[in-house]
Scaffold this motif. Sequence first.
Motif, PDB file in Angstrom:
ATOM      1  N   TYR A 130       6.263  -4.338 -16.913  1.00 47.30           N
ATOM      2  CA  TYR A 130       7.095  -5.491 -17.291  1.00 47.30           C
ATOM      3  C   TYR A 130       7.868  -5.178 -18.569  1.00 47.30           C
ATOM      4  CZ  TYR A 130       8.245 -10.522 -17.425  1.00 47.30           C
ATOM      5  OH  TYR A 130       8.888 -11.737 -17.417  1.00 47.30           O
ATOM      6  N   GLN A 131       7.220  -4.477 -19.516  1.00 43.08           N
ATOM      7  CA  GLN A 131       7.933  -4.083 -20.730  1.00 43.08           C
ATOM      8  C   GLN A 131       9.086  -3.151 -20.389  1.00 43.08           C
ATOM      9  OE1 GLN A 131       9.661  -2.335 -23.893  1.00 43.08           O
ATOM     10  NE2 GLN A 131       8.425  -0.963 -22.602  1.00 43.08           N
ATOM     11  N   HIS A 132       8.855  -2.198 -19.474  1.00 42.09           N
ATOM     12  CA  HIS A 132       9.937  -1.306 -19.062  1.00 42.09           C
ATOM     13  C   HIS A 132      11.114  -2.106 -18.495  1.00 42.09           C
ATOM     14  CE1 HIS A 132       7.935   2.374 -19.895  1.00 42.09           C
ATOM     15  NE2 HIS A 132       7.112   2.377 -18.861  1.00 42.09           N
ATOM     16  N   LEU A 133      10.797  -3.091 -17.653  1.00 42.55           N
ATOM     17  CA  LEU A 133      11.842  -3.908 -17.039  1.00 42.55           C
ATOM     18  C   LEU A 133      12.629  -4.679 -18.105  1.00 42.55           C
ATOM     19  CD1 LEU A 133      11.380  -6.137 -13.871  1.00 42.55           C
ATOM     20  CD2 LEU A 133      12.661  -6.953 -15.836  1.00 42.55           C
ATOM     21  N   ILE A 134      11.912  -5.352 -18.990  1.00 43.97           N
ATOM     22  CA  ILE A 134      12.565  -6.138 -20.040  1.00 43.97           C
ATOM     23  C   ILE A 134      13.423  -5.240 -20.921  1.00 43.97           C
ATOM     24  CG2 ILE A 134      12.154  -7.502 -22.122  1.00 43.97           C
ATOM     25  CD1 ILE A 134       9.608  -8.563 -20.743  1.00 43.97           C
ATOM     26  N   ASN A 135      12.876  -4.090 -21.296  1.00 46.46           N
ATOM     27  CA  ASN A 135      13.575  -3.173 -22.196  1.00 46.46           C
ATOM     28  C   ASN A 135      14.865  -2.679 -21.564  1.00 46.46           C
ATOM     29  OD1 ASN A 135      14.212  -0.896 -23.961  1.00 46.46           O
ATOM     30  ND2 ASN A 135      12.125  -1.111 -24.723  1.00 46.46           N
ATOM     31  N   TYR A 136      14.787  -2.234 -20.317  1.00 48.33           N
ATOM     32  CA  TYR A 136      15.976  -1.720 -19.632  1.00 48.33           C
ATOM     33  C   TYR A 136      17.023  -2.820 -19.476  1.00 48.33           C
ATOM     34  CZ  TYR A 136      18.823   0.860 -16.282  1.00 48.33           C
ATOM     35  OH  TYR A 136      19.867   1.497 -15.649  1.00 48.33           O
ATOM     36  N   TYR A 137      16.584  -4.000 -19.092  1.00 53.62           N
ATOM     37  CA  TYR A 137      17.514  -5.112 -18.910  1.00 53.62           C
ATOM     38  C   TYR A 137      18.213  -5.459 -20.225  1.00 53.62           C
ATOM     39  CZ  TYR A 137      19.433  -9.507 -17.197  1.00 53.62           C
ATOM     40  OH  TYR A 137      20.296 -10.513 -16.830  1.00 53.62           O
ATOM     41  N   ALA A 142      -0.878   2.670  -9.908  1.00 55.43           N
ATOM     42  CA  ALA A 142      -1.114   1.236  -9.717  1.00 55.43           C
ATOM     43  C   ALA A 142       0.186   0.480  -9.483  1.00 55.43           C
ATOM     44  CB  ALA A 142      -1.841   0.651 -10.931  1.00 55.43           C
ATOM     45  N   GLY A 143       1.300   0.971 -10.050  1.00 52.17           N
ATOM     46  CA  GLY A 143       2.564   0.275  -9.861  1.00 52.17           C
ATOM     47  C   GLY A 143       3.676   0.934 -10.637  1.00 52.17           C
ATOM     48  N   PHE A 144       4.907   0.445 -10.405  1.00 61.50           N
ATOM     49  CA  PHE A 144       6.052   1.019 -11.115  1.00 61.50           C
ATOM     50  C   PHE A 144       7.222   0.047 -11.104  1.00 61.50           C
ATOM     51  CE2 PHE A 144       6.492   2.339  -6.703  1.00 61.50           C
ATOM     52  CZ  PHE A 144       7.848   2.156  -6.425  1.00 61.50           C
ATOM     53  N   PHE A 145       8.205   0.337 -11.950  1.00 59.24           N
ATOM     54  CA  PHE A 145       9.460  -0.402 -12.040  1.00 59.24           C
ATOM     55  C   PHE A 145      10.595   0.549 -11.692  1.00 59.24           C
ATOM     56  CE2 PHE A 145      12.945  -0.680 -15.284  1.00 59.24           C
ATOM     57  CZ  PHE A 145      13.708  -1.635 -14.629  1.00 59.24           C
ATOM     58  N   GLN A 146      11.550   0.094 -10.891  1.00 60.33           N
ATOM     59  CA  GLN A 146      12.685   0.912 -10.486  1.00 60.33           C
ATOM     60  C   GLN A 146      13.947   0.354 -11.137  1.00 60.33           C
ATOM     61  OE1 GLN A 146      12.126   3.581  -8.557  1.00 60.33           O
ATOM     62  NE2 GLN A 146      14.256   4.253  -8.591  1.00 60.33           N
ATOM     63  N   ALA A 147      14.529   1.101 -12.082  1.00 61.73           N
ATOM     64  CA  ALA A 147      15.672   0.608 -12.849  1.00 61.73           C
ATOM     65  C   ALA A 147      16.867   0.276 -11.972  1.00 61.73           C
ATOM     66  CB  ALA A 147      16.065   1.640 -13.914  1.00 61.73           C
ATOM     67  N   SER A 161       0.822  -1.211   0.000  1.00 66.41           N
ATOM     68  CA  SER A 161       0.000   0.000   0.000  1.00 66.41           C
ATOM     69  C   SER A 161       0.856   1.261   0.000  1.00 66.41           C
ATOM     70  CB  SER A 161      -0.934  -0.004   1.220  1.00 66.41           C
ATOM     71  OG  SER A 161      -0.191  -0.093   2.419  1.00 66.41           O
ATOM     72  N   ARG A 162       2.162   1.128   0.217  1.00 71.06           N
ATOM     73  CA  ARG A 162       3.032   2.303   0.211  1.00 71.06           C
ATOM     74  C   ARG A 162       3.160   2.904  -1.183  1.00 71.06           C
ATOM     75  NH1 ARG A 162       8.160   2.009   4.111  1.00 71.06           N
ATOM     76  NH2 ARG A 162       7.961   4.245   3.693  1.00 71.06           N
ATOM     77  N   VAL A 163       2.790   2.137  -2.209  1.00 73.02           N
ATOM     78  CA  VAL A 163       2.773   2.711  -3.562  1.00 73.02           C
ATOM     79  C   VAL A 163       1.816   3.892  -3.609  1.00 73.02           C
ATOM     80  CG1 VAL A 163       2.153   2.268  -5.978  1.00 73.02           C
ATOM     81  CG2 VAL A 163       3.437   0.555  -4.679  1.00 73.02           C
ATOM     82  N   ALA A 164       0.719   3.791  -2.869  1.00 69.82           N
ATOM     83  CA  ALA A 164      -0.268   4.875  -2.845  1.00 69.82           C
ATOM     84  C   ALA A 164       0.304   6.126  -2.199  1.00 69.82           C
ATOM     85  CB  ALA A 164      -1.524   4.430  -2.097  1.00 69.82           C
ATOM     86  N   GLY A 165       1.368   5.971  -1.412  1.00 69.58           N
ATOM     87  CA  GLY A 165       1.999   7.133  -0.811  1.00 69.58           C
ATOM     88  C   GLY A 165       2.670   8.029  -1.828  1.00 69.58           C
ATOM     89  N   TYR A 206       6.721  -3.106  -8.346  1.00 67.16           N
ATOM     90  CA  TYR A 206       6.022  -2.663  -7.147  1.00 67.16           C
ATOM     91  C   TYR A 206       4.576  -2.340  -7.518  1.00 67.16           C
ATOM     92  CZ  TYR A 206      10.837  -2.062  -5.564  1.00 67.16           C
ATOM     93  OH  TYR A 206      12.160  -2.273  -5.243  1.00 67.16           O
ATOM     94  N   MET A 207       3.624  -2.997  -6.869  1.00 68.09           N
ATOM     95  CA  MET A 207       2.228  -2.851  -7.231  1.00 68.09           C
ATOM     96  C   MET A 207       1.383  -2.501  -6.009  1.00 68.09           C
ATOM     97  SD  MET A 207       2.691  -3.649 -10.400  1.00 68.09           S
ATOM     98  CE  MET A 207       0.985  -3.544 -10.911  1.00 68.09           C
ATOM     99  N   GLN A 208       0.395  -1.640  -6.221  1.00 71.10           N
ATOM    100  CA  GLN A 208      -0.559  -1.327  -5.164  1.00 71.10           C
ATOM    101  C   GLN A 208      -1.605  -2.447  -5.081  1.00 71.10           C
ATOM    102  OE1 GLN A 208      -3.635   2.253  -3.848  1.00 71.10           O
ATOM    103  NE2 GLN A 208      -2.120   2.672  -5.428  1.00 71.10           N
TER     104      GLN A 208
END
Length: 224
Positions: free
Chosen positions: A63-70, A18-23, A8-12, A42-44
Amino acid sequence: VVMLFLTSRVAGISADLAGFFQATDLQDPSATPSSNGADILYMQPPGGSITLDNLSGTLAHEYQHLINYYAKVIVRGSSPEERWLDEGLSTFAEDFVGYGADAFKNIAAYMVAVGETSLTGYGLVATTESEADSFERRGMAHLLVRYYFEQSGGAQLSGEANLEDNGGVAALRALVQSPDTGLDLFSAANTGRPATQWVQDLLTVVALDGSKYPGVSCNPNFTL
């Protein structure tokens, strides 16, 4: 293995996030202390304005962001994907898995601001990449990725999980797996058309698709 961390800290950060990816999580923790050294999204938790459909679309997007960065930074040591295309690929990912309601709101925003929307650069008024990353731009980038996917052959989904690639999936995979970024990915050497031609053709599609004009509506280059 990708970890899904529901908190629930994502809502902070934002109640509507709804969620995010941290590179930085993909970096070596010994060199980057803030890294968790793992593939994490990280998902709410669902509830309130965050529905399961929101989470499903966001999972595909992040997930696309994660795959792309990796693929580009960690494996190939190249630059991260340019934001306009990274967001275009991620909003298409929402569309492709069937949870693209938010992504289509971006397209609707673009369709009423075609003349004021720049695909790359800072556009007419922005002075930074973050300012230029508008809903309208994401809508245009989504359409470009969708158009490229379809022009490359698309794919056919039968049943619940049987995907037959007709060329579209392989074409998008090549964009992600290449060390190139941005419009360089759409060069004639990579795609058969110059990048400027892809953009010109997309704008023609926006003008003509569904118009039923005799002589042009049947042209497969100008349909979605």
